[in-house]
Write a protein that holds these residues in place. Structure first.
Motif, PDB file in Angstrom:
ATOM      1  N   UNK A 296       0.825  -1.207   0.000  1.00 31.05           N
ATOM      2  CA  UNK A 296       0.000   0.000   0.000  1.00 31.05           C
ATOM      3  C   UNK A 296       0.860   1.258   0.000  1.00 31.05           C
ATOM      4  N   UNK A 297       2.047   1.181   0.654  1.00 31.73           N
ATOM      5  CA  UNK A 297       2.914   2.349   0.687  1.00 31.73           C
ATOM      6  C   UNK A 297       3.396   2.708  -0.710  1.00 31.73           C
ATOM      7  N   UNK A 298       3.766   1.672  -1.493  1.00 34.77           N
ATOM      8  CA  UNK A 298       4.205   1.934  -2.855  1.00 34.77           C
ATOM      9  C   UNK A 298       3.059   2.447  -3.717  1.00 34.77           C
ATOM     10  N   UNK A 299       1.877   1.870  -3.505  1.00 34.86           N
ATOM     11  CA  UNK A 299       0.711   2.336  -4.258  1.00 34.86           C
ATOM     12  C   UNK A 299       0.398   3.794  -3.936  1.00 34.86           C
ATOM     13  N   UNK A 300       0.463   4.138  -2.632  1.00 36.46           N
ATOM     14  CA  UNK A 300       0.193   5.528  -2.252  1.00 36.46           C
ATOM     15  C   UNK A 300       1.253   6.461  -2.837  1.00 36.46           C
ATOM     16  N   UNK A 301       2.520   6.023  -2.813  1.00 34.55           N
ATOM     17  CA  UNK A 301       3.587   6.875  -3.359  1.00 34.55           C
ATOM     18  C   UNK A 301       3.382   7.094  -4.860  1.00 34.55           C
ATOM     19  N   UNK A 302       3.035   6.018  -5.566  1.00 34.12           N
ATOM     20  CA  UNK A 302       2.810   6.163  -7.014  1.00 34.12           C
ATOM     21  C   UNK A 302       1.622   7.077  -7.294  1.00 34.12           C
ATOM     22  N   UNK A 303       0.507   6.883  -6.553  1.00 31.94           N
ATOM     23  CA  UNK A 303      -0.671   7.736  -6.746  1.00 31.94           C
ATOM     24  C   UNK A 303      -0.368   9.179  -6.390  1.00 31.94           C
ATOM     25  N   UNK A 304       0.408   9.391  -5.297  1.00 29.13           N
ATOM     26  CA  UNK A 304       0.764  10.750  -4.888  1.00 29.13           C
ATOM     27  C   UNK A 304       1.581  11.455  -5.967  1.00 29.13           C
ATOM     28  N   UNK A 305       2.553  10.728  -6.536  1.00 36.04           N
ATOM     29  CA  UNK A 305       3.389  11.334  -7.582  1.00 36.04           C
ATOM     30  C   UNK A 305       2.563  11.696  -8.808  1.00 36.04           C
ATOM     31  N   UNK A 306       1.648  10.815  -9.178  1.00 32.68           N
ATOM     32  CA  UNK A 306       0.843  11.091 -10.376  1.00 32.68           C
ATOM     33  C   UNK A 306      -0.127  12.249 -10.159  1.00 32.68           C
ATOM     34  N   UNK A 307      -0.684  12.367  -8.948  1.00 34.85           N
ATOM     35  CA  UNK A 307      -1.563  13.510  -8.660  1.00 34.85           C
ATOM     36  C   UNK A 307      -0.772  14.812  -8.700  1.00 34.85           C
ATOM     37  N   UNK A 308       0.474  14.766  -8.206  1.00 37.36           N
ATOM     38  CA  UNK A 308       1.312  15.965  -8.291  1.00 37.36           C
ATOM     39  C   UNK A 308       1.580  16.343  -9.750  1.00 37.36           C
ATOM     40  N   UNK A 309       1.800  15.343 -10.587  1.00 34.00           N
ATOM     41  CA  UNK A 309       2.007  15.633 -12.006  1.00 34.00           C
ATOM     42  C   UNK A 309       0.786  16.316 -12.588  1.00 34.00           C
ATOM     43  N   UNK A 310      -0.398  15.813 -12.244  1.00 37.67           N
ATOM     44  CA  UNK A 310      -1.641  16.422 -12.748  1.00 37.67           C
ATOM     45  C   UNK A 310      -1.771  17.859 -12.244  1.00 37.67           C
ATOM     46  N   UNK A 311      -1.447  18.086 -10.951  1.00 39.75           N
ATOM     47  CA  UNK A 311      -1.541  19.447 -10.405  1.00 39.75           C
ATOM     48  C   UNK A 311      -0.604  20.402 -11.130  1.00 39.75           C
ATOM     49  N   UNK A 312       0.629  19.949 -11.384  1.00 45.61           N
ATOM     50  CA  UNK A 312       1.573  20.816 -12.093  1.00 45.61           C
ATOM     51  C   UNK A 312       1.103  21.074 -13.528  1.00 45.61           C
ATOM     52  N   UNK A 313       0.533  20.049 -14.157  1.00 50.77           N
ATOM     53  CA  UNK A 313       0.028  20.245 -15.519  1.00 50.77           C
ATOM     54  C   UNK A 313      -1.137  21.228 -15.536  1.00 50.77           C
ATOM     55  N   UNK A 314      -2.021  21.137 -14.531  1.00 50.18           N
ATOM     56  CA  UNK A 314      -3.148  22.071 -14.460  1.00 50.18           C
ATOM     57  C   UNK A 314      -2.650  23.489 -14.217  1.00 50.18           C
ATOM     58  N   UNK A 315      -1.644  23.628 -13.328  1.00 50.49           N
ATOM     59  CA  UNK A 315      -1.066  24.966 -13.110  1.00 50.49           C
ATOM     60  C   UNK A 315      -0.465  25.529 -14.390  1.00 50.49           C
ATOM     61  N   UNK A 316       0.198  24.674 -15.154  1.00 55.74           N
ATOM     62  CA  UNK A 316       0.769  25.146 -16.417  1.00 55.74           C
ATOM     63  C   UNK A 316      -0.324  25.582 -17.381  1.00 55.74           C
ATOM     64  N   UNK A 317      -1.417  24.822 -17.433  1.00 55.10           N
ATOM     65  CA  UNK A 317      -2.536  25.206 -18.303  1.00 55.10           C
ATOM     66  C   UNK A 317      -3.128  26.531 -17.850  1.00 55.10           C
ATOM     67  N   UNK A 318      -3.266  26.691 -16.513  1.00 57.61           N
ATOM     68  CA  UNK A 318      -3.804  27.948 -15.992  1.00 57.61           C
ATOM     69  C   UNK A 318      -2.909  29.126 -16.360  1.00 57.61           C
ATOM     70  N   UNK A 319      -1.582  28.960 -16.206  1.00 57.75           N
ATOM     71  CA  UNK A 319      -0.655  30.034 -16.592  1.00 57.75           C
ATOM     72  C   UNK A 319      -0.751  30.326 -18.092  1.00 57.75           C
ATOM     73  N   UNK A 320      -0.874  29.279 -18.883  1.00 59.77           N
ATOM     74  CA  UNK A 320      -0.980  29.475 -20.324  1.00 59.77           C
ATOM     75  C   UNK A 320      -2.251  30.241 -20.683  1.00 59.77           C
ATOM     76  N   UNK A 321      -3.361  29.905 -20.028  1.00 55.64           N
ATOM     77  CA  UNK A 321      -4.616  30.616 -20.301  1.00 55.64           C
ATOM     78  C   UNK A 321      -4.507  32.088 -19.894  1.00 55.64           C
ATOM     79  N   UNK A 322      -3.855  32.343 -18.784  1.00 59.85           N
ATOM     80  CA  UNK A 322      -3.678  33.737 -18.365  1.00 59.85           C
ATOM     81  C   UNK A 322      -2.845  34.517 -19.375  1.00 59.85           C
TER      82      UNK A 322
END
Length: 442
Positions: A296-322
């Motif tokens: 479960x620890x590895x699963x949580x780490x993998x899910x955490x990393x992927x959610x961070x990737x999504x957050x950074x991608x969304x921030x980049x999209x937001x900056x691009x829209x601005x």
């Protein structure tokens, strides 16, 4: 345009939910799915596919492959994957094709999924194939139908071509008029959750829970044309799976070899660029098998990393829209500032138009108010006086011309006498020449 933080979170979680069921293309089993890229880099072959034929090698263009030509008939062609499918339980195979030919053309198209690849053999159809192990989906006009899609299974013991009625051996079928549609037809084979289904143009053809195709088999496409040929052209063949597996084919493990669990790779973060630049912040995470993440620890780490990737991608999209909104606002303001006021020019043009209208009105009033009867009478009188003058003076002028330029009677008599003398002299010369000529006797 303004996007709040709450909207960003909603988009991020929506992307995460959608990504759980996203389909990933298996590159070495697919072609034609990349927009703007040809299916063949050299127009001689398709990567990871072997082309073969009987009297004809499939013609490969930038966006399609002709398994059989429009002319002549009785030709066969095939495309076989060089690599097997290593995914089981959840995969989709999609074929986009088109069939065209004369009014009564014939032929058939097969989608194979067999244990042994037939890339080195003469292309077969359902009616010429030997005993095979696997699945074949046949598209043809069997038994005089307008078109049908039929599925056949074989474990290597059934000789389908020897059957007097192959239609009774199919485990699923549906009617489909595929010829000369003027568009692409799309057939999908989908296996997931113990269900195998075939759809045609988005509509279910047949499905069953009694068929489960194993992994390690090869995909193949074959077509054959009749004496009156049909041209079978393939535009796209895509094999995909969900993110429960890797995007690329895993290495096939030998029996008895224990598969080692790969470690969870840490995210690789690129340096953040200043806000407003073209570069954006991304994180890259290597794909791994879902089954390889046990704890479960590895699963949580993998899910955490992927959610961070999504957050950074969304921030980049937001900056691009601005930035896009700011650029559009600046461009609009610049255009508005460059527009020169047109009030003076407009007023001058309006004055010129009014002046022309006044002149036209004056001319119209003059034409409507004046009486041209007196002018017409004057013209008529002038023409009549000219005619009377010509009638009176012309005979006298002609008489004067004839009287002064005429020839005398003596001249005419002299000419007549001279002509007669010339005629008489010519006749006498002729007679004299004739009398002096030698006599001819028979």
């Amino acid at each position: 345009m303004h996007i709040t933080t709450q909207n960003m979170r909603t988009i991020a979680w929506s992307a995460l939910v959608l990504s759980t069921r996203a389909q990933y293309v298996i590159e070495n089993l697919s072609f034609g799915h990349k927009e703007g890229q040809p299916i063949s880099p050299n127009l001689r072959g398709i990567p990871h596919f072997a082309a073969n034929g009987d009297g004809y090698i499939p013609e490969i263009l930038s966006d399609r492959a002709f398994l059989t030509p429009p002319y002549p008939g009785s030709k066969r062609g095939s495309l076989w994957c060089e690599d097997p499918l290593h995914h089981k339980g959840d995969w989709t195979a999609e074929l986009s094709f088109r069939v065209s030919g004369m009014e009564r053309g014939g032929g058939n198209l097969q989608i194979w999924y067999t244990k042994d690849s037939q890339k080195d053999y003469v292309p077969n159809s359902l009616y010429t194939a030997h005993k095979f192990d696997g699945l074949v989906l046949v598209i043809d006009q069997y038994d005089g139908r307008g078109g049908s899609v039929r599925g056949f299974l074989n474990d290597g013991t059934i000789d389908i071509k020897a059957s007097p009625d192959p239609d009774t051996l199919s485990f699923g079928q549906c009617s489909y008029a595929y010829r000369n549609l003027g568009r692409l037809s799309v057939i999908k084979l989908h296996q997931a959750n113990g269900i195998f289904e075939v759809t045609v143009d988005g509509n279910s053809c047949f499905r069953t829970d009694k068929v489960k195709l194993p992994e390690g088999y090869y995909f193949g496409l074959t077509a054959s044309s009749a004496e009156n040929p049909d041209s079978f052209e393939v535009h796209k063949f895509v094999v995909s799976t969900t993110n429960a597996n890797t995007r690329e084919e895993p290495n096939k493990q030998h029996p008895g070899q224990q598969q080692q669990r790969p470690p969870i790779p840490p995210p690789i973060q690129k340096p953040r660029h200043p806000k407003g630049s073209v570069e954006e912040t991304h994180q890259l995470l290597k794909d791994v098998l879902a089954g390889s993440i046990k704890s479960q620890q590895d699963q949580f780490a993998d899910l955490h990393n992927r959610i961070q990737i999504i957050n950074h991608a969304v921030d980049s999209i937001y900056d691009l829209l601005e930035r896009l909104e700011t650029d559009n606002t600046d461009r609009y303001n610049n255009l508005m500032n460059r527009i020169v006021p047109m009030d003076d020019r407009t007023n001058a043009m309006l004055r010129n138009v009014e002046k022309v209208e006044r002149i036209n009105m004056d001319i119209q009033r003059d034409l409507e108010s004046k009486d041209f009867k007196e002018m017409l009478n004057q013209v008529h009188n002038a023409i009549r006086d000219t005619h009377a003058g010509l009638s009176a003076s012309l005979p006298a002028a002609m008489t004067h011309i004839v009287g002064t330029e005429k020839h005398s009677l003596t001249t005419f008599l002299f000419i007549a006498v001279a002509v007669q003398i010339m005629v008489v002299g010519a006749y006498m010369a002729y007679k004299k020449r004739r009398n002096n000529a030698p006599k001819k006797y028979l």
